[in-house]
Design a protein around this motif. Sequence first.
Motif, PDB file in Angstrom:
ATOM      1  N   CYS A  62       0.783  -1.309  -0.021  1.00 13.01           N
ATOM      2  CA  CYS A  62      -0.021  -0.182   0.011  1.00 13.01           C
ATOM      3  C   CYS A  62       0.928   1.254   0.040  1.00 13.01           C
ATOM      4  CB  CYS A  62      -0.917  -0.030   1.376  1.00 13.01           C
ATOM      5  SG  CYS A  62      -2.234   1.499   1.524  1.00 13.01           S
ATOM      6  N   ARG A  63       0.940   1.870  -0.991  1.00 12.38           N
ATOM      7  CA  ARG A  63       1.953   3.086  -1.256  1.00 12.38           C
ATOM      8  C   ARG A  63       0.984   4.223  -0.873  1.00 12.38           C
ATOM      9  NH1 ARG A  63       5.289   2.935  -6.193  1.00 12.38           N
ATOM     10  NH2 ARG A  63       6.662   1.555  -4.863  1.00 12.38           N
ATOM     11  N   VAL A  64       1.437   5.194   0.008  1.00 18.53           N
ATOM     12  CA  VAL A  64       0.761   6.352   0.353  1.00 18.53           C
ATOM     13  C   VAL A  64       1.723   7.651  -0.307  1.00 18.53           C
ATOM     14  CG1 VAL A  64      -0.254   7.685   2.228  1.00 18.53           C
ATOM     15  CG2 VAL A  64       0.159   5.261   2.602  1.00 18.53           C
ATOM     16  N   ILE A  65       0.870   8.484  -1.239  1.00 23.24           N
ATOM     17  CA  ILE A  65       1.736   9.299  -1.851  1.00 23.24           C
ATOM     18  C   ILE A  65       1.007  10.830  -1.585  1.00 23.24           C
ATOM     19  CG2 ILE A  65       2.173   7.997  -3.617  1.00 23.24           C
ATOM     20  CD1 ILE A  65      -0.237   9.086  -5.093  1.00 23.24           C
ATOM     21  N   ASN A  66       1.985  11.805  -1.951  1.00 24.24           N
ATOM     22  CA  ASN A  66       1.663  13.181  -1.712  1.00 24.24           C
ATOM     23  C   ASN A  66       1.602  13.759  -0.322  1.00 24.24           C
ATOM     24  OD1 ASN A  66       1.793  13.685  -4.633  1.00 24.24           O
ATOM     25  ND2 ASN A  66      -0.291  12.855  -4.799  1.00 24.24           N
ATOM     26  N   MET A  67       2.417  13.314   0.470  1.00 28.61           N
ATOM     27  CA  MET A  67       2.289  13.655   1.746  1.00 28.61           C
ATOM     28  C   MET A  67       3.408  14.744   2.053  1.00 28.61           C
ATOM     29  SD  MET A  67       2.072  10.069   4.086  1.00 28.61           S
ATOM     30  CE  MET A  67       3.551   9.360   3.170  1.00 28.61           C
ATOM     31  N   GLN A  68       2.839  15.982   2.663  1.00 28.27           N
ATOM     32  CA  GLN A  68       3.699  17.128   3.140  1.00 28.27           C
ATOM     33  C   GLN A  68       4.798  16.653   4.026  1.00 28.27           C
ATOM     34  OE1 GLN A  68       1.517  20.698   3.642  1.00 28.27           O
ATOM     35  NE2 GLN A  68       1.475  21.211   1.602  1.00 28.27           N
ATOM     36  N   THR A  95       1.858  -4.992   9.631  1.00 30.65           N
ATOM     37  CA  THR A  95       2.129  -4.138   8.696  1.00 30.65           C
ATOM     38  C   THR A  95       3.586  -3.807   8.823  1.00 30.65           C
ATOM     39  OG1 THR A  95      -0.190  -3.796   8.318  1.00 30.65           O
ATOM     40  CG2 THR A  95       1.357  -2.056   7.296  1.00 30.65           C
ATOM     41  N   SER A  96       4.234  -3.438   7.874  1.00 32.08           N
ATOM     42  CA  SER A  96       5.711  -2.923   8.008  1.00 32.08           C
ATOM     43  C   SER A  96       5.709  -1.759   7.113  1.00 32.08           C
ATOM     44  CB  SER A  96       6.838  -3.942   7.290  1.00 32.08           C
ATOM     45  OG  SER A  96       6.705  -5.151   8.232  1.00 32.08           O
ATOM     46  N   ILE A  97       5.911  -0.562   7.745  1.00 27.58           N
ATOM     47  CA  ILE A  97       6.082   0.826   7.195  1.00 27.58           C
ATOM     48  C   ILE A  97       7.304   1.045   6.826  1.00 27.58           C
ATOM     49  CG2 ILE A  97       5.340   3.118   7.300  1.00 27.58           C
ATOM     50  CD1 ILE A  97       2.921   2.522   9.157  1.00 27.58           C
ATOM     51  N   GLY A  98       7.712   1.270   5.598  1.00 24.08           N
ATOM     52  CA  GLY A  98       9.064   1.828   4.997  1.00 24.08           C
ATOM     53  C   GLY A  98       9.611   2.948   5.209  1.00 24.08           C
ATOM     54  N   GLU A  99      10.725   3.240   4.805  1.00 27.79           N
ATOM     55  CA  GLU A  99      11.193   4.761   4.843  1.00 27.79           C
ATOM     56  C   GLU A  99      10.405   5.478   3.970  1.00 27.79           C
ATOM     57  OE1 GLU A  99      13.524   5.812   7.009  1.00 27.79           O
ATOM     58  OE2 GLU A  99      13.840   4.071   8.122  1.00 27.79           O
ATOM     59  N   ASN A 158       7.519  16.402  -6.783  1.00 24.90           N
ATOM     60  CA  ASN A 158       6.645  17.323  -6.635  1.00 24.90           C
ATOM     61  C   ASN A 158       7.193  17.810  -5.059  1.00 24.90           C
ATOM     62  OD1 ASN A 158       5.639  15.638  -5.133  1.00 24.90           O
ATOM     63  ND2 ASN A 158       3.522  16.240  -5.818  1.00 24.90           N
ATOM     64  N   GLY A 159       8.341  17.342  -4.568  1.00 26.51           N
ATOM     65  CA  GLY A 159       8.829  17.478  -3.408  1.00 26.51           C
ATOM     66  C   GLY A 159       8.193  16.897  -2.141  1.00 26.51           C
ATOM     67  N   ARG A 160       7.118  16.359  -2.254  1.00 28.24           N
ATOM     68  CA  ARG A 160       6.291  15.537  -1.191  1.00 28.24           C
ATOM     69  C   ARG A 160       6.846  14.153  -0.977  1.00 28.24           C
ATOM     70  NH1 ARG A 160       0.231  18.065  -0.796  1.00 28.24           N
ATOM     71  NH2 ARG A 160       0.515  19.955  -1.260  1.00 28.24           N
ATOM     72  N   PHE A 161       6.286  13.689   0.051  1.00 28.27           N
ATOM     73  CA  PHE A 161       6.695  12.024   0.406  1.00 28.27           C
ATOM     74  C   PHE A 161       5.923  11.142   0.162  1.00 28.27           C
ATOM     75  CE2 PHE A 161       8.638  15.253   3.362  1.00 28.27           C
ATOM     76  CZ  PHE A 161       9.956  15.227   3.077  1.00 28.27           C
ATOM     77  N   SER A 162       6.455   9.931  -0.128  1.00 28.08           N
ATOM     78  CA  SER A 162       5.618   8.492  -0.244  1.00 28.08           C
ATOM     79  C   SER A 162       6.139   7.763   0.531  1.00 28.08           C
ATOM     80  CB  SER A 162       5.574   8.324  -1.776  1.00 28.08           C
ATOM     81  OG  SER A 162       7.143   7.759  -2.136  1.00 28.08           O
ATOM     82  N   VAL A 163       5.373   6.679   1.150  1.00 29.91           N
ATOM     83  CA  VAL A 163       5.850   5.378   1.979  1.00 29.91           C
ATOM     84  C   VAL A 163       5.080   4.280   1.473  1.00 29.91           C
ATOM     85  CG1 VAL A 163       5.455   4.735   4.271  1.00 29.91           C
ATOM     86  CG2 VAL A 163       6.414   7.133   3.824  1.00 29.91           C
ATOM     87  N   ASP A 164       5.922   3.133   1.629  1.00 23.70           N
ATOM     88  CA  ASP A 164       5.244   2.088   1.148  1.00 23.70           C
ATOM     89  C   ASP A 164       4.930   1.280   2.520  1.00 23.70           C
ATOM     90  OD1 ASP A 164       5.646   2.412  -1.653  1.00 23.70           O
ATOM     91  OD2 ASP A 164       7.007   0.953  -1.751  1.00 23.70           O
ATOM     92  N   ALA A 165       3.804   0.725   2.490  1.00 21.35           N
ATOM     93  CA  ALA A 165       3.510  -0.061   3.688  1.00 21.35           C
ATOM     94  C   ALA A 165       3.102  -1.677   3.402  1.00 21.35           C
ATOM     95  CB  ALA A 165       2.146   0.366   4.546  1.00 21.35           C
TER      96      ALA A 165
END
Length: 488
Positions: free
Chosen positions: A255-261, A280-284, A290-297
């Motif tokens: 589950c990739r969470v995208i566009n986080m400030q 659930t393991s949450i990655g770096e 666009n300068g925002r952050f994404s995280v893979d869980a």
Amino acid sequence: MGYWGQGTLVTVSSATPAAPSLFPLDSSCGADLSQDPVALGCLAKDFLPDSITFSWNDNKNASITDGIKKFPSVLNTAGTYTATTQLSVTASEAQEVFYCSAEHPNGIRTVRVHPHRPCTTEPSMTIRPPARDQFLEPNKTSTIICSVKNLCNQAVTLKWLKEGVEVSSGIHTDGPVSSGRNGYTLSSELTVSEKDWDNDRVYSCKVESKNFSDIRNISKCFECGGECSPSDIGTQLIPPNFADIYIRKSAILTCRVINMQSTEGLNVIWMREDGKELKTSIGERKVQSNGRFSVDATTSVCADEWERGDEYTCEVIHPELIFPLKKTLTKQPVTNSHAPSVYIFPPPAEQLALREAATVTCLVKSFNPPDLFIKWLSNGEELNASKYISTQPIQESSQPLLYFAYSTLQISEQEWNAGNTYTCLVGHEKLPLQVTQRTVDKSTVYLDGFMDAEEEDFYNLWTTASTFIILFLLSLFYSTTVTLIKVK
């Protein structure tokens, strides 16, 4: 004087007798309180007569007798006196509150003394894009400026990153410089080329200190308002790949969470259909263009559960979201599925004539769904993935929908002429045994030209079966080991 002695000092003043005004003398903003000893003070002003006794107590009201100094009183121009006292404590004790008392004939005064006085304002950090007019100069470079104000500590580090990798050149940093009661100011400039900026490279300024840590990102896309990609937080569900399912007998769901400030407060939960939560393991976090952050869980489920069509839900909780985001992932049925055909080609004669290198090619075509894996073996032993290059599946036709891919193995001309065998192993869910392979070497390339399809299938039948048996035993051993570890 030798006859009359020292005598008595008499001070005559027109000032009215008064008790002292008492003030704490604590550590200034940014002072280092980690080194022994830490000095605290107490200032008594405007008292008369010159008769004062200082005492110190801790936060439990216990009297302190060690580490105390009293300095002589000083006569002011107004005819009153000023005096100070100092208390030395260890760095560990400096985290507590102390009380200074001044006893005077006209009254007793007490003041609270704390080793640390916080800065008056919170630190603030900004990053500014390069000035466009600087790119017009002959060197075609400009500077990104990162500034931090109101830092409450001089012990601060600032790093520049380009696409997440630390930059070591083209940096000019000033500070930290004192700003009085507002702590310290730090400023840094990074020189960037016009080419990198126009290619939308992401630059990051990372600042860390004891009480403050932050990172700010900038890119050409971000400068334009972040319109290069959606600005709202979103999720992308990535199904497991066939290699994990076949080799590990487990399915990795992403589950990739995208566009986080910011990733502060992010929580991701994978759940089964019945609502039971999965580990659930949450990655770096990673920096987007666009300068925002994404995280893979990620989470892992049994391959059989995934294959039978069980549903799994990803729930995303973030401070920027009014309500949690929820998306469901399940294996999608594939229409017009088709097993791949596999062909292996020896190095071209023109390449071997150069006596430098030899390229063995494996062509996999006419398959659907597009997920598969390709591995190479030399004399029956698996080769490291760095030894070969495989393409992603490419659409071959639309009616019916089919894909093809190929992989090239680079070896030396000497290795080929030595008679080594090279095997292309292909895994796909629609193959009879889910794997097949093709083998080539110098002695079997030509038998009266290439073998026909029936002869080649017969030749590879036993090697395919043996490879399947070995992979099955390996996966069985892996599953048994994991089960034993979980039981322990």
